[in-house]
Design a protein around this motif. Sequence first.
Motif, PDB file in Angstrom:
ATOM      1  N   ALA A 520       1.013  -1.024  -0.152  1.00 49.58           N
ATOM      2  CA  ALA A 520       0.057   0.149  -0.319  1.00 49.58           C
ATOM      3  C   ALA A 520       0.810   1.152   0.096  1.00 49.58           C
ATOM      4  O   ALA A 520       0.980   2.178  -0.892  1.00 49.58           O
ATOM      5  CB  ALA A 520      -0.931  -0.118   1.329  1.00 49.58           C
ATOM      6  N   MET A 521       1.941   0.833   0.942  1.00 46.03           N
ATOM      7  CA  MET A 521       3.126   2.617   0.618  1.00 46.03           C
ATOM      8  C   MET A 521       3.714   2.652  -0.828  1.00 46.03           C
ATOM      9  O   MET A 521       3.739   3.657  -1.210  1.00 46.03           O
ATOM     10  CB  MET A 521       4.389   2.371   1.782  1.00 46.03           C
ATOM     11  CG  MET A 521       4.995   3.488   1.721  1.00 46.03           C
ATOM     12  SD  MET A 521       6.269   3.204   2.918  1.00 46.03           S
ATOM     13  CE  MET A 521       7.032   4.651   3.312  1.00 46.03           C
ATOM     14  N   GLY A 523       2.375   1.951  -3.817  1.00 45.51           N
ATOM     15  CA  GLY A 523       1.309   2.472  -4.533  1.00 45.51           C
ATOM     16  C   GLY A 523       1.335   3.784  -4.224  1.00 45.51           C
ATOM     17  O   GLY A 523       1.003   5.020  -5.159  1.00 45.51           O
ATOM     18  N   GLN A 524       1.204   4.045  -2.846  1.00 43.31           N
ATOM     19  CA  GLN A 524       0.901   5.768  -2.936  1.00 43.31           C
ATOM     20  C   GLN A 524       2.156   6.547  -2.972  1.00 43.31           C
ATOM     21  O   GLN A 524       2.258   7.926  -3.544  1.00 43.31           O
ATOM     22  CB  GLN A 524       1.040   6.154  -1.116  1.00 43.31           C
ATOM     23  CG  GLN A 524      -0.685   5.639   0.026  1.00 43.31           C
ATOM     24  CD  GLN A 524      -0.210   5.044   0.912  1.00 43.31           C
ATOM     25  OE1 GLN A 524       0.383   5.046   1.913  1.00 43.31           O
ATOM     26  NE2 GLN A 524      -1.931   6.586   1.319  1.00 43.31           N
ATOM     27  N   LEU A 525       3.505   6.757  -3.133  1.00 47.48           N
ATOM     28  CA  LEU A 525       5.174   6.793  -3.149  1.00 47.48           C
ATOM     29  C   LEU A 525       5.500   6.739  -4.679  1.00 47.48           C
ATOM     30  O   LEU A 525       5.322   7.750  -5.049  1.00 47.48           O
ATOM     31  CB  LEU A 525       5.811   6.284  -2.762  1.00 47.48           C
ATOM     32  CG  LEU A 525       6.148   6.197  -0.895  1.00 47.48           C
ATOM     33  CD1 LEU A 525       7.775   5.669  -0.376  1.00 47.48           C
ATOM     34  CD2 LEU A 525       6.323   7.731  -0.340  1.00 47.48           C
ATOM     35  N   ARG A 526       5.046   5.325  -5.379  1.00 48.92           N
ATOM     36  CA  ARG A 526       4.369   5.418  -6.714  1.00 48.92           C
ATOM     37  C   ARG A 526       3.817   6.345  -7.353  1.00 48.92           C
ATOM     38  O   ARG A 526       4.334   7.365  -8.679  1.00 48.92           O
ATOM     39  CB  ARG A 526       4.263   4.415  -7.686  1.00 48.92           C
ATOM     40  CG  ARG A 526       4.480   3.610  -8.620  1.00 48.92           C
ATOM     41  CD  ARG A 526       3.820   2.735  -9.349  1.00 48.92           C
ATOM     42  NE  ARG A 526       3.719   2.380 -10.295  1.00 48.92           N
ATOM     43  CZ  ARG A 526       2.901   2.576 -11.257  1.00 48.92           C
ATOM     44  NH1 ARG A 526       1.844   2.028 -10.134  1.00 48.92           N
ATOM     45  NH2 ARG A 526       2.460   2.490 -12.712  1.00 48.92           N
ATOM     46  N   THR A 527       2.287   6.329  -7.065  1.00 56.85           N
ATOM     47  CA  THR A 527       1.463   7.709  -7.206  1.00 56.85           C
ATOM     48  C   THR A 527       2.256   9.386  -7.142  1.00 56.85           C
ATOM     49  O   THR A 527       1.807   9.695  -8.159  1.00 56.85           O
ATOM     50  CB  THR A 527       0.297   7.738  -7.134  1.00 56.85           C
ATOM     51  OG1 THR A 527      -0.379   5.994  -7.119  1.00 56.85           O
ATOM     52  CG2 THR A 527      -0.778   8.501  -7.122  1.00 56.85           C
ATOM     53  N   ALA A 528       2.493   9.561  -6.157  1.00 59.51           N
ATOM     54  CA  ALA A 528       3.222  10.721  -5.823  1.00 59.51           C
ATOM     55  C   ALA A 528       4.561  10.908  -7.061  1.00 59.51           C
ATOM     56  O   ALA A 528       4.701  12.225  -7.108  1.00 59.51           O
ATOM     57  CB  ALA A 528       3.546  10.471  -4.462  1.00 59.51           C
ATOM     58  N   THR A 531       2.707  11.980  -9.647  1.00 63.82           N
ATOM     59  CA  THR A 531       1.749  13.425 -10.130  1.00 63.82           C
ATOM     60  C   THR A 531       3.518  14.303  -9.861  1.00 63.82           C
ATOM     61  O   THR A 531       3.757  15.348 -11.218  1.00 63.82           O
ATOM     62  CB  THR A 531       1.527  13.233  -8.744  1.00 63.82           C
ATOM     63  OG1 THR A 531       0.316  12.622  -9.018  1.00 63.82           O
ATOM     64  CG2 THR A 531       0.428  14.928  -8.981  1.00 63.82           C
ATOM     65  N   LEU A 549       6.135  13.288   2.330  1.00 62.59           N
ATOM     66  CA  LEU A 549       4.830  13.052   2.293  1.00 62.59           C
ATOM     67  C   LEU A 549       4.717  11.953   3.158  1.00 62.59           C
ATOM     68  O   LEU A 549       3.788  10.747   3.890  1.00 62.59           O
ATOM     69  CB  LEU A 549       4.251  12.605   0.569  1.00 62.59           C
ATOM     70  CG  LEU A 549       3.345  11.462   0.262  1.00 62.59           C
ATOM     71  CD1 LEU A 549       2.052  11.957   0.645  1.00 62.59           C
ATOM     72  CD2 LEU A 549       3.781  11.062  -0.689  1.00 62.59           C
ATOM     73  N   LEU A 553       2.495  10.041   6.369  1.00 58.70           N
ATOM     74  CA  LEU A 553       1.733   9.592   6.465  1.00 58.70           C
ATOM     75  C   LEU A 553       1.827   7.951   7.488  1.00 58.70           C
ATOM     76  O   LEU A 553       1.324   7.565   8.390  1.00 58.70           O
ATOM     77  CB  LEU A 553       1.880   8.345   5.133  1.00 58.70           C
ATOM     78  CG  LEU A 553       1.767   9.070   3.812  1.00 58.70           C
ATOM     79  CD1 LEU A 553       1.995   8.193   2.897  1.00 58.70           C
ATOM     80  CD2 LEU A 553      -0.042   8.899   4.264  1.00 58.70           C
ATOM     81  N   TYR A 557       6.751   4.638   7.859  1.00 65.08           N
ATOM     82  CA  TYR A 557       6.898   4.827   6.359  1.00 65.08           C
ATOM     83  C   TYR A 557       8.415   5.056   5.514  1.00 65.08           C
ATOM     84  O   TYR A 557       8.649   5.538   5.674  1.00 65.08           O
ATOM     85  CB  TYR A 557       6.132   5.895   5.468  1.00 65.08           C
ATOM     86  CG  TYR A 557       4.865   5.061   5.690  1.00 65.08           C
ATOM     87  CD1 TYR A 557       3.792   4.596   6.866  1.00 65.08           C
ATOM     88  CD2 TYR A 557       3.847   5.337   4.415  1.00 65.08           C
ATOM     89  CE1 TYR A 557       2.390   4.443   6.006  1.00 65.08           C
ATOM     90  CE2 TYR A 557       2.406   5.021   4.281  1.00 65.08           C
ATOM     91  CZ  TYR A 557       2.235   4.016   5.624  1.00 65.08           C
ATOM     92  OH  TYR A 557       0.556   3.654   4.598  1.00 65.08           O
TER      93      TYR A 557
END
Length: 816
Positions: A520-521, A523-528, A531, A549, A553, A557
């Motif tokens: 899950a982490m 996925g969040q970092l990759r999306t950031a 962007t 970020l 979180l 992390y």
Amino acid sequence: MDRGSERDAPPGRGVGDAAGRIPLAVVVVDRAGLVSHWSSGARRLFGVGREEAVGRAAADLLPVSGALPEDLRGEVTPDAYEEYDGLGPDLEASLGGQTAYATAGRARLFPHEPDPDGERLDVLWWAYPLVGPGPSRLLVLAADATRLRDERGYDDETAERISPGFARHTELPASDELERRLPEILPNMGPGLSGRIVSQVLELGYPVLEFSQSDRVPVTPYWGVPRRAGRIRTEAVVPQQRVTSVVVPTGAEQDLEYAAVRERLEFLNEVSSRIGSSLDLGETIREVTSAAVPRFADFAGTHLRAAVLAGEGFPDGPPDAHTVMFRVWVEHNDEPGRWDDTVPVGESFAFPEHTPFYKCMVTGEPVLIPRVTEELSERISGEFEKRDLRPLITGRSLLIVPLKARNVVLGFMVLMRRPDRPGFDDMDRTTGAELAARAGLVLDNARMYTYQENVADTLQDSMLPQVNPRMAGCDVATRYLPGTRLGRIGGDWFDTIKLPGSRTALVVGDVMGHGLNSAAMMGQLRTAVQTMATMETPPAQLLRNLDDLARRLGDNYLATCLYAVYDPIRGELHLANAGHIPPVLVRAEDGSSELLDLPTGAPIGVGGVPFEATRVRVSPGDRLVLCTDGLVEVRGSDIGEGLAALCESAAHPAASMDDACDTIIRALNTRGGRKDDVALLMARLNGIPDDHVAEWRLDADPREVARARRMVRERLLRWCLPQAVETAELLVSEVVTNAVRHAVSEPVGLRVVRTDALLFEVTDDEPALPAMVGAEPYDESGRGLRVVSRLAREWGASASGHRKTVWFEQALSGRG
């Protein structure tokens, strides 16, 4: 053997005459089929001394029917080897290890060194497998049937009812006493084997057999031992209790019944310890099926619902006539290949309603058919198209047990015994149901693990990008290898991101730990990262923002990340590192490889540590290799060795990018001890030739739109791309019009880059990004971006500082 009474004594004999003992021969056979223990009773019965017997093949010392010399077989009367119904296979099958269950029978055999004129022995025998560790495999007991008949007065029918499960005395010796006596009976039996056999007696409650004046030896009754009708007085001996003499009516003897229950418990406990050793569903199915053969059945076939096998989660509701079952495994001790054509593994179908299989499936209850008659066999076979089951099931005993979990039928197991073996009874039904219940739980555990693993794989795959192998000015190849099966889903990732100016961002990262939280982490970092990259955030600032970020979180992390931007026009790499292992650069000029010396930085999530960026000049054909530490780090080894191996393998010549990746994986992944995930990204930095790039500066004047169209047309014709001219002119006109309309003071930039597509970039000094808006029928503006969206293959916009860039790609075929 047992003490009778007037009522039970043979006709014409009194109680005193009936009492007494018949000596037994006692033989222990090891796993190689050689005699390891030979009692004095065996010497008297077979005429071979212990010194001569120990170490010899048991089948040679006990020459039963199959071992007779051919010149003597003709001398034997046809009924000499009469097969007694229910007495199990021949003794030689047990001696040879072909049966894993207790057997009994009667044989007329020659003594050792057979003589045509010699007296033949009429022997009752019992063979009991010895369970547990150690070399001993079989305990064989034998009694002289002639002596039993002549001295005790038993006729043949009564003699065959004798089973070695009786004891004259009504109390069991203490454990240490029995353990001491057993080696006295068998002089070369050590205390280890003696203790194990005694423990087997005391823990499982097996009866003992008295075969001499003061010594007893334990035996292991099995439910396949015959239980003839009759009335025999028995005195059973079980641990810690005294059983008084009773008369057992017609049926199975009471002590054997008790021993059979204990034997079933032992069987179920043994099965429970054997199955479930793996969470792999296929391996579990094989374990469950194989556990039943040959000890409980001669054939076992396991069928599971399609949803269970496909890992789709728990089946929804009970099965019905439309439920598809898969035959997932078959085990039998028949001749090889006999079942293959009729009941092939892997076959799937819905079972016919008018069959016992369907009844078990829908009721969830065992179905017992003691003996499949010809009529029933005909009826069952008639329900299945294009196959004849009659030769396989006629005369056999059939037991079908459901495999259930949480009161839902997952499948069922078909169990069969051959006609020469005692049929299944009610106690077998109970045993089979318990076996299926335990198997159902194990299968459900494996099913749930398979389902969760499929979910994890799906999640992992969804988070890993579908990397385009061809980016502007570079080719890309990737590999991802999950770690250990239990930690399959992890936090390693890689990415390629298209940036304005024909640039490409190359990213590799590793979230510390495994499991859903790490994924899950990730996925969040990759999306950031994606962007911020499209916003043209510089590499060092991107890592700074990512660190902020991660700390927002949560405290736990932590991740490493390497971010590189490749500019194929300038021939330059712009890199920043956050605690990640350095990349390898392979020079095309001489084939050398090196680890790039970058400021390491701290992992993402540590906080308070500055990040620095480095620029590295590259040439066309150079290769950049980025990976996570799972590829180079092995427990117990220095990571420097792994990095050196990475450099060496990366420099190895390869025909393609995929081959180059495979070479690296083969070189490093064969080292033992790897448990972490591996993410590998390789980019061949091809660059873009100067003559494939055209740039112009335009004034903020509407008249420059026509000039832009003309220059683009001329350049495309020079590149021999006339089919692309019309669409390119239209799209450039729309984007340049917007730029000159919104430009503030600086000139508008127009650049065209030719790769495998045409890339157009228009830059102005208005930082506000354009938005696609709706246009009414009579509006004179607002349609430009709609036209671009419709005709271009891709388009986008980004802002950097006080300038923005609108770009679009046009396929060389001329189609958007």
